[in-house]
Structures are given as C-alpha cells and as structure tokens.
Design an enzyme around this catalytic site. Sequence first.
Site, mmCIF file in Angstrom:
data_model
loop_
_atom_site.group_PDB
_atom_site.id
_atom_site.type_symbol
_atom_site.label_atom_id
_atom_site.label_comp_id
_atom_site.label_asym_id
_atom_site.label_seq_id
_atom_site.Cartn_x
_atom_site.Cartn_y
_atom_site.Cartn_z
ATOM 1 N N ALA A 104 0.844 -1.208 0.000
ATOM 2 C CA ALA A 104 0.000 0.000 0.000
ATOM 3 C C ALA A 104 0.869 1.244 0.000
ATOM 4 O O ALA A 104 2.099 1.152 -0.120
ATOM 5 C CB ALA A 104 -0.904 -0.005 1.229
ATOM 6 N N ASN A 105 0.279 2.405 0.084
ATOM 7 C CA ASN A 105 1.040 3.655 0.208
ATOM 8 C C ASN A 105 0.317 4.574 1.183
ATOM 9 O O ASN A 105 -0.726 4.242 1.720
ATOM 10 C CB ASN A 105 1.228 4.307 -1.172
ATOM 11 C CG ASN A 105 -0.096 4.670 -1.799
ATOM 12 O OD1 ASN A 105 -0.823 5.516 -1.300
ATOM 13 N ND2 ASN A 105 -0.428 4.010 -2.907
ATOM 14 N N ARG A 106 0.903 5.760 1.405
ATOM 15 C CA ARG A 106 0.426 6.618 2.495
ATOM 16 C C ARG A 106 -0.696 7.571 2.115
ATOM 17 O O ARG A 106 -1.035 8.463 2.875
ATOM 18 C CB ARG A 106 1.593 7.462 3.028
ATOM 19 C CG ARG A 106 2.652 6.662 3.699
ATOM 20 C CD ARG A 106 3.705 7.582 4.285
ATOM 21 N NE ARG A 106 4.884 6.842 4.677
ATOM 22 C CZ ARG A 106 4.977 6.151 5.793
ATOM 23 N NH1 ARG A 106 3.966 6.115 6.636
ATOM 24 N NH2 ARG A 106 6.085 5.495 6.072
#
Length: 401
Positions: free
Chosen positions: A208-210
């Site tokens: 995932a990412n932020r």
Amino acid sequence: MLQGKSILLVVAGGIAAYKSLELIRRLRERGAAVRCILTRAAQEFVTPLSVATLSRERAFTDLFSLTDEHEIGHIRLARDCDLVVVAPATADLVTKAALGIADDLASTVLLATDRPLLLAPAMNHVMWNSPATQANIATLAARGAAVVGPNSGLLAEGETGVGRMAEPAEILAAIDRVLGGAGLLEGMRALVTSGPTHEPIDPVRYIANRSSGKQGHAIATALAALGARTTLVSGPVRLPDPRGVEVVHVETAEEMLAACLRALPADVAVCAAAVADWRVAAPAARKLKKAADAPPPSIALAPNPDILATLSRRDERRPRLVVGFAAETEDLVANARAKLLRKGCDWVLANDVSPGSGTFGGDSNAVHVVDAGDVESWPRMGKDEVARRLALRVAAALGRR
Ligand code: C5P
C-alpha cells in the site's frame, strides 16, 4: 439568505460605483456582513462616509494607513471573508489582478486573498472589447474567478455597447451562485478516484502507500456541491463517504479501473488516487508461512493498469475533461508537463510531497495547475479550498461560467 456570510466588496473607480451603494444595502438586508475597500479613484465617485454608513463598518482605503494595519492588516482583510466581490471592476483593476500588481490596498488584497472572487466589470465598450481586457478577464476566469456582466446598453459617455455593470440584483444572484455554487454543474457527471490501492500479497498482507484520500474526497464533495452527479471510486481510506456522492469502494488498481469504466460516461474525470504502480503477480491463495530456517519469500511484481491514461484515451467514451495529479519531490512543473503528455490528460495538478511539505496525509496542499499551454500556481491552502477552486475551474472549462 446570506445570513452569517461575510463579503469583502472592492469598489473601483467608475461611474457604476453608485450602484455598489445599492448592492451594499441589499447585501446587508439579506443578512451579510459587508466590508468595503474603496480605491482612490472610487472615492471620486462615492465617499467613504456613504459606504461606511450603509455597510455599518468603516471603509478601508489606504494600504499604508497605520490605523488600518493596526486594527486589521491587509492580509486579514483579504482572508476574513467568504467571498471577494469587485464591483465595479474597472479595466485597470482587472489588469492589476491578472498580472498580480499590488500597488494599493485593493490590488494588494486581490493578490493576497485565497477566497472565491466575483468580478462585475464596468467600463467603456471599446475598453471591454480590447484584446488586453479580454485576455486579462480570461486569465482571471481560468484561475477560478466568476464574472457577472457586463451588460449591453447606454454607457456613461453616451455611447452604446457592452460595458454596463450588472445590476445589483444580478450581482446578488451571482453571489448566491458562487457561494452556493448551486447548479453550476447541474446535469454533468463527474468521476473521481481517491485514496491508495491495496495490492494483496496473500489473504492477510498487502502492498500500500500513504495516501489519505483527503484531496480526492474533497474534490468529489466540491463537484457534487456544484450539482454534478458524482461517482467517487475510493481505495481503502479512513474517511467517511462524502454526502451526496455515489461511492464505490475498491481495494486494488484493477478493481479501481473496472469501477471507473463502469461509471462512464462522465463529463469530467479527476484521478486523485495514488494507484499502486505494481501488483503482486501471483498473490498466494493462503497465508504465506514463515519457517524457521527458510529464506524470506521473494515477491514478483506485475505492472498495474494506468487508470488516468486509460480514461484519457481518445475514444468516444473519453470524458470531455480528464485531470490527473503529479506527486513530485523535485522539478514539479517540468515533471507535470511530461506526465500530461505521457498520460494524454488535459490538466495535471502537481503537488510537492517532499518530506516536511505536509501534503501527504495533511490538510493543506500547494498545487500548480499545468495544462497544455500554461501553469497556474496556487498558494498553499486547505485541501477543501483546492477542491472548490478546481471544481469552479472545471465548471468554467465545461462552459458553465
Ligand atoms: O504515473 P504517476 O503515478 O506519477 O501518475 C499520477 C497520476 O496518474 C495520478 O493522477 C494518479 O491518480 C494516476 N494514476 C492512475 N493509475 C495508475 C497510476 C497513476 O490513474 N496506475
């Protein structure tokens, strides 16, 4: 009703300034608080006393007045309002606003404000039709300013043509439209992507990412507020579904693409999602087990579909306007322009996501709007305000303002 709203009215020097007195009276009647700035030329047509009497606030006239700066600085004056109205907007003040010239209180406030702007131009018809004025108005409109009038009719000098300031009733209606924005995108369909994607490694793990989804969700909200039938395709976020928006929840990039294609046709698509560039080529059907002495698994990745590029393809399903984002840490504008060409979209909103910029996950954003020919740099502002400005710019591009 304008109860609780606060309007900053900038009166420039034109004969139509007398109508601004009537505008102040009617704004007050409808419950708005009105603060007025008079340019030096405006004071040749109406007096600070009449303006102060009608607005029940002192009239502001001087950038360098110590008392003004003591009581309320020009920056606060520029921002402590819901809307800035310039009526009459003379050719001179329109030009200064377009060029960013700040050499008196009125022009400085127009440069310093991050509030919505409504212009009611009034000038001689030749001045109005001049390429200079038309280009300056177009520049301001492209930056999100709303324009009401000018009307056609008998002008002060006895000539007839387009140049009369809109009547107070028309300006009031325009104020309602800008503040409510109601109906600007009525009948239009909008598609927005937001948030990160989650790409499964196995049933319990993912890449995932932020991305928080705050900007994308705010854009969906702003487009819906202008009346667009809006579909928000959202990756996993910790945000409530915006009201008045159809929300499709997805996890992966492939699901996001499929949901976007199902949401077509749309008049405008805004891709604000931080889509994972790669997915796990073969996610495990069962949880990967760690064994005491086995080496860690290596994960083979496969490229994800590019949703923005897919929506930008020149076929009959392409939305009339496709907008992408570019999260960059350096060479913002050059990279955004390259992205515009690579993806085939119409605008790229470039934002700085370097550590310390506060953009990722934060509540504010500083964007550069890059299109085929131009760059418009917006000051750092709340993500809601970026969204509102973008929605107004979209409305203008779709011929609705
Ligand atoms: O290629 P890059 O990720 O830098 O481009 C960012 C823009 O492209 C954003 O508007 C993002 O929503 C969109 N994008 C997309 N699908 C991808 C990758 C990016 O829609 N697979």
